[in-house]
Design a protein around this motif. Sequence first.
Motif, mmCIF file in Angstrom:
data_model
loop_
_atom_site.group_PDB
_atom_site.id
_atom_site.type_symbol
_atom_site.label_atom_id
_atom_site.label_comp_id
_atom_site.label_asym_id
_atom_site.label_seq_id
_atom_site.Cartn_x
_atom_site.Cartn_y
_atom_site.Cartn_z
ATOM 1 N N CYS A 1 0.810 -1.219 0.000
ATOM 2 C CA CYS A 1 0.000 0.000 0.000
ATOM 3 C C CYS A 1 0.842 1.267 0.000
ATOM 4 C CB CYS A 1 -0.933 0.008 1.211
ATOM 5 S SG CYS A 1 -2.265 -1.210 1.156
ATOM 6 N N VAL B 1 0.183 4.812 5.625
ATOM 7 C CA VAL B 1 -0.695 3.643 5.601
ATOM 8 C C VAL B 1 -0.964 3.169 7.020
ATOM 9 C CG1 VAL B 1 -0.898 1.219 4.866
ATOM 10 C CG2 VAL B 1 0.131 2.920 3.331
ATOM 11 N N VAL C 1 -2.750 -0.294 8.909
ATOM 12 C CA VAL C 1 -3.321 -1.635 8.781
ATOM 13 C C VAL C 1 -3.836 -2.010 10.159
ATOM 14 C CG1 VAL C 1 -2.885 -4.058 8.230
ATOM 15 C CG2 VAL C 1 -1.698 -2.260 6.951
ATOM 16 N N CYS D 1 -10.991 3.392 11.174
ATOM 17 C CA CYS D 1 -11.070 2.103 10.484
ATOM 18 C C CYS D 1 -12.481 1.532 10.480
ATOM 19 C CB CYS D 1 -10.108 1.100 11.124
ATOM 20 S SG CYS D 1 -8.397 1.399 10.647
ATOM 21 N N THR E 1 -8.991 -1.363 0.659
ATOM 22 C CA THR E 1 -8.490 -0.088 1.186
ATOM 23 C C THR E 1 -9.452 1.070 0.942
ATOM 24 O OG1 THR E 1 -7.301 0.470 -0.858
ATOM 25 C CG2 THR E 1 -6.100 -0.814 0.799
ATOM 26 N N GLU F 1 -9.342 5.698 1.859
ATOM 27 C CA GLU F 1 -8.525 6.796 2.369
ATOM 28 C C GLU F 1 -9.312 7.693 3.304
ATOM 29 O OE1 GLU F 1 -6.329 9.145 -0.369
ATOM 30 O OE2 GLU F 1 -5.508 7.430 -1.471
ATOM 31 N N VAL G 1 -3.947 5.930 3.665
ATOM 32 C CA VAL G 1 -4.508 4.693 3.145
ATOM 33 C C VAL G 1 -4.801 3.748 4.306
ATOM 34 C CG1 VAL G 1 -4.130 2.706 1.625
ATOM 35 C CG2 VAL G 1 -3.206 4.956 1.001
ATOM 36 N N HIS G 2 -6.032 3.239 4.362
ATOM 37 C CA HIS G 2 -6.453 2.314 5.416
ATOM 38 C C HIS G 2 -6.683 0.928 4.805
ATOM 39 C CE1 HIS G 2 -7.172 6.110 7.386
ATOM 40 N NE2 HIS G 2 -7.664 5.540 8.475
ATOM 41 N N TYR G 3 -6.026 -0.073 5.380
ATOM 42 C CA TYR G 3 -6.258 -1.468 4.994
ATOM 43 C C TYR G 3 -6.889 -2.157 6.202
ATOM 44 C CZ TYR G 3 -5.361 -6.224 3.272
ATOM 45 O OH TYR G 3 -5.497 -7.533 2.849
#
Length: 374
Positions: free
Chosen positions: A149, A264, A266, A279, A288, A290, A295-297
């Motif tokens: 990511c 990022v 996670v 999240c 993912t 944003e 960037v959010h996983y």
Amino acid sequence: MIVGVPKEIKTREYRVGMVPAGAAALIAAGHTVLIETNAGVGSGIPDSEYQRVGAQIISTADEVWKRSEMIIKVKEPIAPEYARIQPGQIIYTYFHLAGVDPELTKTLLQKKAAAVAYETLQPDDGSLPLLKPMSEVAGKMAIQVGAKCLERAHGGKGILLGGVPGVRRGRVTVIGGGVVGLCAAKVAVGMGAEVTIIDVNMERLTYLDDVFLGRVGVLASDSESISRSVREADLVVGAVLIPGRKAPKLVSEALISEMSPGSVVVDVAVDQGGCIETCKPTTHDNPTFEVHGVVHYCVANMPGAVPQTSTYALTNVTRPYSLRIANVGLAAAVKEDRALARAMNTYNGHVTYEAVAKDMGYAYMPIADALAGK
């Protein structure tokens, strides 16, 4: 006992709740095993391997659920499966009830189903043996997916975690020093990143400092250390766990907004509600999103992407308990084994795990009382 293994239907969930060796052990003990057609294919196990050890291949999920006294799965039942749950049925799987659809708990209680949760099965030593292998997988994957990511093509700032001579290495902050955090740090250090682990337990921090021989930074958890480390990180891994309970929100949206664009996060804790405020659960199809340029996983079933590793790692540890339940019955197994007693989240219409009851607003009944019919 008739034991059923339906095919997992969560998005891109390729794991299966039982491998042929598990089926063979149950059948040798005199039990019947029903496997839904192609349940194991995603993990590289064809129906013929189950048939070879004497399991019956069943064409529909409805029939597997209807005929089985105990269902063995990997992930919690989702909405299309609620109607398939049978009255009084034993369901042995990951539930994470405090972090999933509240309708699932409601359905389990209405149908007086016995929810035997992998994630809260806990021996007296405080370990979580059925959670550990998937935590190991998810921790290691967190760095893999986080590194991906961070690539510019995936919305990241374009940082290589290991850097190259003359250029700074990527900075990784891991919040939580348990199994997930340890495994995430191992991979991040192996890739050459600059790693910081934050945890509330000083004994654990001492252990981690020894394990890594000073190659990672270890910080006591407080608002200041979290804020500073998150703000400076390229990759943040949320790895906080309180068994059975919603994860505490340790990273606020305001703090996320202070991270540099293309960073990022996670959140491995997302199946328990997540420890990062911004999240929300995602799937392998759309992993993912944003928020404030970050960037959010947040895939809730990360290990499902590597099923040939995950399925065997999981079933190695779940098998002995399923065999015990089948051999002596759930009530006797729970009375004999305090670890199994702690795995009981619902039974006979009651919530029997205190943290779940507290987080979801239900009355709590100790499992001993529920078994006694109080």
